[in-house]
Design a protein around this motif. Structure first.
Motif, PDB file in Angstrom:
ATOM      1  N   LEU A   1       0.812  -1.105  -0.057  1.00 22.42           N
ATOM      2  CA  LEU A   1      -0.111  -0.007   0.002  1.00 22.42           C
ATOM      3  C   LEU A   1       0.867   1.032   0.151  1.00 22.42           C
ATOM      4  CD1 LEU A   1      -2.764  -0.933   2.420  1.00 22.42           C
ATOM      5  CD2 LEU A   1      -3.052  -0.844  -0.003  1.00 22.42           C
ATOM      6  N   SER A   2       2.046   1.164   0.588  1.00 25.65           N
ATOM      7  CA  SER A   2       3.005   2.286   0.345  1.00 25.65           C
ATOM      8  C   SER A   2       3.460   2.810  -0.772  1.00 25.65           C
ATOM      9  CB  SER A   2       4.194   2.221   1.633  1.00 25.65           C
ATOM     10  OG  SER A   2       4.020   2.071   2.903  1.00 25.65           O
ATOM     11  N   GLN A   3       3.577   1.527  -1.497  1.00 26.08           N
ATOM     12  CA  GLN A   3       4.221   1.738  -2.973  1.00 26.08           C
ATOM     13  C   GLN A   3       2.829   2.507  -3.773  1.00 26.08           C
ATOM     14  OE1 GLN A   3       6.314   2.560  -4.860  1.00 26.08           O
ATOM     15  NE2 GLN A   3       7.528   0.732  -5.174  1.00 26.08           N
ATOM     16  N   GLN A   4       1.919   1.977  -3.634  1.00 27.37           N
ATOM     17  CA  GLN A   4       0.738   2.470  -4.198  1.00 27.37           C
ATOM     18  C   GLN A   4       0.240   3.758  -4.155  1.00 27.37           C
ATOM     19  OE1 GLN A   4      -0.518   0.289  -6.557  1.00 27.37           O
ATOM     20  NE2 GLN A   4       0.945  -0.947  -5.620  1.00 27.37           N
ATOM     21  N   ILE A   5       0.638   4.404  -2.700  1.00 29.49           N
ATOM     22  CA  ILE A   5       0.345   5.597  -2.229  1.00 29.49           C
ATOM     23  C   ILE A   5       1.424   6.678  -2.852  1.00 29.49           C
ATOM     24  CG2 ILE A   5       0.473   7.407  -0.335  1.00 29.49           C
ATOM     25  CD1 ILE A   5      -0.935   5.057   1.664  1.00 29.49           C
ATOM     26  N   ALA A   6       2.686   6.000  -2.759  1.00 28.56           N
ATOM     27  CA  ALA A   6       3.819   6.764  -3.407  1.00 28.56           C
ATOM     28  C   ALA A   6       3.399   7.013  -4.786  1.00 28.56           C
ATOM     29  CB  ALA A   6       5.084   5.809  -3.350  1.00 28.56           C
ATOM     30  N   LYS A   7       2.954   6.238  -5.650  1.00 30.50           N
ATOM     31  CA  LYS A   7       2.813   6.365  -7.105  1.00 30.50           C
ATOM     32  C   LYS A   7       1.599   7.382  -7.120  1.00 30.50           C
ATOM     33  CE  LYS A   7       4.036   1.805  -8.412  1.00 30.50           C
ATOM     34  NZ  LYS A   7       3.717   0.379  -8.996  1.00 30.50           N
ATOM     35  N   LYS A   8       0.613   7.326  -6.300  1.00 30.85           N
ATOM     36  CA  LYS A   8      -0.394   8.297  -6.467  1.00 30.85           C
ATOM     37  C   LYS A   8       0.213   9.798  -6.267  1.00 30.85           C
ATOM     38  CE  LYS A   8      -4.328   7.792  -4.361  1.00 30.85           C
ATOM     39  NZ  LYS A   8      -5.264   7.556  -3.382  1.00 30.85           N
ATOM     40  N   HIS A   9       1.455   9.960  -5.304  1.00 33.19           N
ATOM     41  CA  HIS A   9       1.764  11.208  -5.472  1.00 33.19           C
ATOM     42  C   HIS A   9       3.226  11.410  -6.057  1.00 33.19           C
ATOM     43  CE1 HIS A   9      -0.559  10.863  -1.515  1.00 33.19           C
ATOM     44  NE2 HIS A   9      -0.352  12.022  -1.297  1.00 33.19           N
ATOM     45  N   ASN A  10       2.988  10.903  -7.545  1.00 31.61           N
ATOM     46  CA  ASN A  10       3.779  10.801  -8.452  1.00 31.61           C
ATOM     47  C   ASN A  10       5.523  10.796  -8.060  1.00 31.61           C
ATOM     48  OD1 ASN A  10       4.638  11.735 -11.305  1.00 31.61           O
ATOM     49  ND2 ASN A  10       5.315  13.696 -10.260  1.00 31.61           N
ATOM     50  N   GLY A  11       5.600   9.435  -7.392  1.00 32.68           N
ATOM     51  CA  GLY A  11       6.687   8.945  -6.781  1.00 32.68           C
ATOM     52  C   GLY A  11       7.024   7.479  -6.922  1.00 32.68           C
ATOM     53  N   ILE A  12       8.108   7.034  -6.252  1.00 30.12           N
ATOM     54  CA  ILE A  12       8.242   5.758  -6.531  1.00 30.12           C
ATOM     55  C   ILE A  12       9.127   5.147  -5.339  1.00 30.12           C
ATOM     56  CG2 ILE A  12      10.576   5.744  -7.841  1.00 30.12           C
ATOM     57  CD1 ILE A  12       7.583   3.027  -8.209  1.00 30.12           C
ATOM     58  N   LEU A  13       8.617   3.909  -4.532  1.00 31.66           N
ATOM     59  CA  LEU A  13       9.514   3.622  -3.331  1.00 31.66           C
ATOM     60  C   LEU A  13      10.567   2.466  -3.841  1.00 31.66           C
ATOM     61  CD1 LEU A  13       7.008   3.152  -0.559  1.00 31.66           C
ATOM     62  CD2 LEU A  13       9.013   4.744  -0.408  1.00 31.66           C
ATOM     63  N   SER A  14      11.934   2.439  -3.236  1.00 28.07           N
ATOM     64  CA  SER A  14      12.737   1.349  -3.570  1.00 28.07           C
ATOM     65  C   SER A  14      13.304   1.064  -2.299  1.00 28.07           C
ATOM     66  CB  SER A  14      13.619   1.843  -4.766  1.00 28.07           C
ATOM     67  OG  SER A  14      14.334   2.932  -4.308  1.00 28.07           O
ATOM     68  N   VAL A  15      14.262   0.072  -2.301  1.00 24.28           N
ATOM     69  CA  VAL A  15      14.804  -0.558  -1.075  1.00 24.28           C
ATOM     70  C   VAL A  15      16.059  -1.233  -1.609  1.00 24.28           C
ATOM     71  CG1 VAL A  15      13.653  -2.592  -0.905  1.00 24.28           C
ATOM     72  CG2 VAL A  15      14.469  -1.897   1.005  1.00 24.28           C
ATOM     73  N   THR A  16      16.976  -0.827  -0.910  1.00 31.87           N
ATOM     74  CA  THR A  16      18.378  -1.642  -0.758  1.00 31.87           C
ATOM     75  C   THR A  16      18.758  -2.111   0.557  1.00 31.87           C
ATOM     76  OG1 THR A  16      19.587   0.357  -0.908  1.00 31.87           O
ATOM     77  CG2 THR A  16      19.291  -0.703  -3.014  1.00 31.87           C
ATOM     78  N   ASN A  17      19.832  -2.985   0.625  1.00 30.42           N
ATOM     79  CA  ASN A  17      20.367  -3.560   2.122  1.00 30.42           C
ATOM     80  C   ASN A  17      21.612  -2.847   2.087  1.00 30.42           C
ATOM     81  OD1 ASN A  17      18.282  -5.134   3.045  1.00 30.42           O
ATOM     82  ND2 ASN A  17      19.243  -6.705   1.948  1.00 30.42           N
ATOM     83  N   THR A  18      21.797  -2.222   3.415  1.00 27.84           N
ATOM     84  CA  THR A  18      23.128  -1.736   3.718  1.00 27.84           C
ATOM     85  C   THR A  18      23.980  -2.463   4.672  1.00 27.84           C
ATOM     86  OG1 THR A  18      22.130  -0.648   5.754  1.00 27.84           O
ATOM     87  CG2 THR A  18      22.053   0.548   3.795  1.00 27.84           C
ATOM     88  N   LYS A  19      24.923  -2.119   5.346  1.00 30.46           N
ATOM     89  CA  LYS A  19      25.672  -2.882   6.037  1.00 30.46           C
ATOM     90  C   LYS A  19      25.080  -3.452   7.422  1.00 30.46           C
ATOM     91  CE  LYS A  19      30.178  -2.824   8.754  1.00 30.46           C
ATOM     92  NZ  LYS A  19      31.399  -1.962   9.040  1.00 30.46           N
ATOM     93  N   ASP A  20      24.375  -2.504   7.769  1.00 29.99           N
ATOM     94  CA  ASP A  20      23.586  -2.747   9.018  1.00 29.99           C
ATOM     95  C   ASP A  20      22.147  -3.058   8.912  1.00 29.99           C
ATOM     96  OD1 ASP A  20      25.927  -2.537  10.398  1.00 29.99           O
ATOM     97  OD2 ASP A  20      25.831  -0.376  10.697  1.00 29.99           O
ATOM     98  N   GLY A  21      21.572  -2.698   8.030  1.00 23.96           N
ATOM     99  CA  GLY A  21      19.966  -2.616   8.014  1.00 23.96           C
ATOM    100  C   GLY A  21      19.688  -2.581   6.233  1.00 23.96           C
ATOM    101  N   ALA A  22      18.384  -1.654   6.265  1.00 23.08           N
ATOM    102  CA  ALA A  22      17.794  -1.566   4.989  1.00 23.08           C
ATOM    103  C   ALA A  22      17.800   0.216   4.802  1.00 23.08           C
ATOM    104  CB  ALA A  22      16.371  -1.983   4.946  1.00 23.08           C
ATOM    105  N   LYS A  23      17.725   0.403   3.366  1.00 26.20           N
ATOM    106  CA  LYS A  23      17.578   1.847   3.109  1.00 26.20           C
ATOM    107  C   LYS A  23      16.204   1.931   2.139  1.00 26.20           C
ATOM    108  CE  LYS A  23      20.089   4.116   0.220  1.00 26.20           C
ATOM    109  NZ  LYS A  23      21.232   4.855  -0.423  1.00 26.20           N
TER     110      LYS A  23
END
Length: 314
Positions: free
Chosen positions: A285-307
């Motif tokens: 749902l967060s991704q759907q809301i992001a698209k409605k606001h002309n944006g996009i969500l993405s994720v990558t792993n970091t050394k200690d967690g996620a970004k």
């Protein structure tokens, strides 16, 4: 035998003449007439065959039109089902958020109610010892009590605004929206000892519904919280960076990261970063809301967690 009309007329005229020359011409004409008749028969067959082909093509077109109508109806029905499903999912997420918010309100009210109880009890004890309470003491009691009541009142206002539907879109501050979202779940963050650091030196505006956008912030924080708990992380930190010139914000945690086997599908429906795989709705749902606001969500792993990154499109 069928002959061409003009050929037949010539043959009839020649039939009265019995000379060999005319007899020869007569035979030639008869031969030509027979050839013409065969060609005409062949042409009729071709025309008849062409008519059959045209009928077959018409029937095929009718079948294709029928198939197209059925296909369009199926597509329309599937789109309708998907929209209804998304609506149900959104309502489920909203109800879950309401439950979280109610719990947060309860946490927000515990302390001011406790302080009010103490203040009333202290005033009562003073009244028992000294019937003549000073005006200053009563004024102080009133001031302190009113401060606690105002705090409780503001809490209700904040939560009411969070669930208030906004039909019109307008530009809002990303930084302010993030801070307001965090304020809504502040007791939960305190309860789980989660520290959030927000970059206060940058900001940009987004056009849309700020109350709806807050769901993105809350869902991302809740996802990090679940990872903190699942991975038994004691020092729980979330850093939020706002990059104005690139029109994006980043939420970085030290919760141990996301399983590489699902990270590419983490925003798909029913794909969850939780061990029980029972979730998956919040990030979808967060991704759907992001698209409605002309944006996009993405994720990558970091050394200690996620970004997690929200990127506003051009």
């Amino acid at each position: 035998m069928i002959y061409n009309k003009k050929f037949q007329e010539l043959i009839d005229k020649l039939s009265t003449d019995e000379s060999k020359e005319y007899e020869s011409i007569k035979k030639d004409i008869q031969t030509l007439a027979q050839l013409h008749d065969k060609k005409e028969q062949r042409l009729n067959k071709i025309i008849k065959l062409s008519d059959q082909q045209q009928m077959a093509i018409l029937e095929l077109n009718e079948e294709l039109d029928s198939y197209k109508e059925n296909l369009e109806k199926k597509v329309e029905d599937e789109i309708k089902k998907q929209k209804e499903q998304e609506k149900i999912l959104y309502e489920q997420s909203r109800l879950a958020s309401i439950a979280t918010m109610i719990d947060a309100v309860a946490h927000q009210w515990v302390q001011p109610l406790y302080l009010l109880t103490i203040q009333i009890e202290l005033l009562n004890l003073e009244a028992e010892k000294n019937s003549g309470l000073s005006k200053d003491r009563i004024a102080k009691f009133k001031e302190e009590s009113q401060a606690q009541i105002e705090h409780m009142k503001q809490t209700l206002i904040n939560f009411r605004e969070f669930f208030k539907p906004i039909s019109d879109q307008f530009s809002f501050s990303l930084q302010e929206t993030i801070k307001e979202a965090i304020e809504l779940i502040k007791p939960d963050l305190k309860h789980h000892d989660i520290h959030i650091d927000i970059d206060m030196n940058s900001d940009f505006e987004i056009k849309g519904n700020p109350n709806e956008f807050k769901h993105i912030i809350i869902n991302l924080i809740n996802n990090a919280k679940e990872q903190f708990l699942n991975n038994n992380i004691n020092k729980r930190e979330i850093k939020i960076n706002i990059i104005k010139d690139k029109k994006r914000f980043e939420m970085i945690d030290n919760a141990g990261g996301i399983d590489e086997s699902i990270i590419d599908k983490i925003f798909d429906l029913y794909i969850s970063s939780k061990d029980d795989q029972s979730g998956g709705m919040g990030l979808y749902l967060s991704q759907q809301i992001a698209k409605k606001h002309n944006g996009i969500l993405s994720v990558t792993n970091t050394k200690d967690g996620a970004k997690f990154t929200f990127q506003l499109k051009d």
